[in-house]
Design a protein around this motif. Structure first.
Motif: not given
Length: 150
Positions: A5-10, A49-51, A59-62, A64-70
């Protein structure tokens, strides 16, 4: 707020997109978005998440980061407000099934965080680890029926 949630907010702030606008763009309710951002609901499904990634142009890195945090932010344990990512990682470690009791997992997680934060002195007492013990040996002792420290 969970690490997810924190990263998605950012990402939302960076993209200058409000929660309501994101909700409409991905086809879910504003309340659902708010609850996920707060960490009171589990992270979005991979499809959603894909949407989100498309709307926020991640980016692809972001992505992947979001998937890992999920994966570590699923609402399995209720952690204190303002919990750090390390606390979510510890809770995620204990979310799988095992032969230890739920009480043991919670106790070990608390002891691990206390040791990590260096706020618990290592003197023997009913609620602390004895000198030389670690969280794994404590868990093994409780599994064997020895409840020396609680």
């Amino acid at each position: 707020m969970s690490p997810y949630g924190r990263r998605l907010q950012e990402f939302l702030l960076r993209a200058e997109i409000q929660k309501g606008k994101l909700a409409k763009a991905i086809g879910i309710s504003h309340n659902h978005v708010s609850q996920v951002l707060k960490g009171t609901k589990s992270p979005f499904t991979q499809e959603i998440q894909d949407r989100i990634c498309l709307v926020l142009k991640l980016s692809d890195g972001e992505k992947a980061e979001l998937r890992q945090l999920a994966s570590i932010s699923k609402a399995t344990f209720r952690l204190r407000e303002g919990a750090r990512p390390e606390e979510f990682h510890i809770a995620a470690l204990f979310s799988n099934k095992s032969s230890f009791s739920f009480h043991t997992y919670i106790t070990v997680a608390k002891l691990a965080m206390a040791a990590y934060e260096a706020t618990v002195p290592y003197a023997a007492s009913p609620n602390q680890l004895a000198p030389g013990d670690d969280c794994l040996s404590y868990a093994n002792k409780e599994k064997e029926g020895e409840k020396k420290y609680l």
